[in-house]
Design a protein around this motif. Structure first.
Motif, mmCIF file in Angstrom:
data_model
loop_
_atom_site.group_PDB
_atom_site.id
_atom_site.type_symbol
_atom_site.label_atom_id
_atom_site.label_comp_id
_atom_site.label_asym_id
_atom_site.label_seq_id
_atom_site.Cartn_x
_atom_site.Cartn_y
_atom_site.Cartn_z
ATOM 1 N N ARG A 143 0.858 -1.185 0.000
ATOM 2 C CA ARG A 143 0.000 0.000 0.000
ATOM 3 C C ARG A 143 0.894 1.233 0.000
ATOM 4 O O ARG A 143 1.888 1.309 0.737
ATOM 5 N N CYS A 144 0.515 2.184 -0.852
ATOM 6 C CA CYS A 144 1.288 3.424 -0.944
ATOM 7 C C CYS A 144 1.082 4.257 0.316
ATOM 8 O O CYS A 144 -0.047 4.435 0.796
ATOM 9 N N GLY A 145 2.176 4.798 0.880
ATOM 10 C CA GLY A 145 2.101 5.598 2.086
ATOM 11 C C GLY A 145 1.876 7.070 1.819
ATOM 12 O O GLY A 145 1.709 7.847 2.768
ATOM 13 N N ASP A 146 1.869 7.477 0.544
ATOM 14 C CA ASP A 146 1.597 8.870 0.220
ATOM 15 C C ASP A 146 0.134 9.185 0.516
ATOM 16 O O ASP A 146 -0.761 8.494 0.034
ATOM 17 N N GLU A 170 -1.877 11.343 -0.552
ATOM 18 C CA GLU A 170 -2.714 11.681 -1.695
ATOM 19 C C GLU A 170 -2.945 10.487 -2.613
ATOM 20 O O GLU A 170 -3.714 10.580 -3.566
ATOM 21 N N CYS A 171 -2.292 9.380 -2.337
ATOM 22 C CA CYS A 171 -2.445 8.184 -3.176
ATOM 23 C C CYS A 171 -3.123 7.069 -2.387
ATOM 24 O O CYS A 171 -4.272 6.729 -2.636
ATOM 25 N N ARG A 172 -2.400 6.485 -1.469
ATOM 26 C CA ARG A 172 -2.943 5.439 -0.575
ATOM 27 C C ARG A 172 -3.516 4.244 -1.329
ATOM 28 O O ARG A 172 -4.421 3.569 -0.844
ATOM 29 N N LYS A 173 -3.015 3.948 -2.512
ATOM 30 C CA LYS A 173 -3.564 2.849 -3.305
ATOM 31 C C LYS A 173 -2.839 1.551 -2.995
ATOM 32 O O LYS A 173 -1.639 1.539 -2.703
ATOM 33 N N ASP A 174 -3.592 0.451 -3.091
ATOM 34 C CA ASP A 174 -3.005 -0.874 -2.931
ATOM 35 C C ASP A 174 -2.433 -1.337 -4.272
ATOM 36 O O ASP A 174 -2.948 -0.993 -5.343
#
Length: 312
Positions: free
Chosen positions: A50-53, A55-59
């Motif tokens: 999972r993205c830690g940004d 504004e992204c947070r996408k798996d």
């Protein structure tokens, strides 16, 4: 790991976890990056990452954004398909690949086209910087005299066949090859000055030495290149260093593959097949494993089935 054959490859990649760990090392080299935004701030989850940004947070997983994207086929089968498609000198048909790997022909066809998407050159090849260059054109397709009567060109109107459908002439391919080097291929509507000139200027630096046959379309090369041609019409095929035997040899492999393995290639997908043959030729000096790993590094190319069948 050091595999030289398909059994050795399959012996190593017995488990899906082994395949994923290997591909993760190939793609990220120990530094996971979000394929959506490029952030290096990544967390491990039960299903992947999972993205830690904020504004992204996408798996995502290691296959997201690659030729393996949204595929239910095990990576072990994918790796075997890549190995077979890139080591067979004249390619492998979807029918044969389906039999070898135990998948359907439709799945094998899609797999092979995703592999061809991976084999595309990501940046223009520059030829002729270190050696002489040869340029020539080839025509792909059956002769009109060998076609069924209904598919032959009408004598009354050359634009149509005898059954009234638009006549499809042979497909034209321009090839540029550096002696003892790489090849560049391009499907063009016709071998006119615009198509040929733009392709050569894109891939061959000015001042290089270019050899061709005596076709008039190559006469303009003398303005920017050291150019000479061989007189095929006079049955002269070699004059010192002046010949086109290197590109002619490549055409023989290409045509044996298209006619003998694939049998028929539509104009819509011809460019993908040219990418396949040029990629195999350009990596001919690499070992099986080196070639396999090189292509996996360049596998971040997504090709959906919908785009494949609809993209003109």
């Amino acid at each position: 790991m050091n595999f030289k054959s398909l059994p050795q490859l399959l012996d190593y990649f017995k488990e899906e976890s082994t395949c994923r760990d290997y591909y993760q090392q190939i793609r990220w080299n120990g530094e996971e990056a979000c394929p959506h935004c490029g952030s290096l701030k990544v967390y491990t989850t039960k299903r992947g990452f999972r993205c830690g940004d904020k504004e992204c947070r996408k798996d995502f997983t290691v296959t997201t954004g690659t030729i393996f994207h949204n595929s239910n086929i095990p990576l072990r089968i994918w790796f075997a398909a890549i190995f077979l498609a890139t080591t067979h000198k004249k390619g492998i048909s979807s029918v044969q690949l389906a039999l070898d790997l135990g998948i359907t022909q439709k799945t094998a066809w899609h797999v092979l086209h995703r592999i061809r998407e991976m084999l595309k050159e990501k940046s223009p090849q520059m030829l002729g910087e270190n050696n002489m260059v040869e340029v020539d054109e080839a025509y792909i397709g059956g002769n009109n005299k060998n076609r069924h009567y209904g598919k032959k060109r009408s004598k009354e109107d050359y634009r149509f066949t005898n059954e009234g459908k638009p006549y499809q002439p042979k497909k034209m391919v321009i090839g540029i090859i550096e002696r003892n080097g790489k090849v560049v291929l391009k499907h063009v509507p016709s071998a006119d000055l615009n198509n040929v000139g733009s392709l050569i200027s894109k891939h061959v630096p000015k001042g290089s030495t270019i050899y061709s046959d005596e076709a008039p379309v190559y006469n303009h090369l003398k303005k920017s290149y050291t150019h000479d041609n061989v007189k095929h019409s006079l049955n002269i095929y070699v004059e010192g260093n002046v010949h086109t035997n290197s590109i002619e040899n490549f055409w023989s492999v290409l045509k044996r593959g298209l006619y003998g393995v694939y049998h028929q290639v539509s104009e819509k997908h011809l460019e993908r097949y040219l990418d396949e043959f040029s990629a195999r030729f350009n990596t001919r000096t690499l070992s099986s494993q080196e070639r396999f790993e090189k292509f996996l590094v360049e596998s971040e190319s997504v090709l959906s089935y919908k785009r494949l069948i609809n993209d003109l």
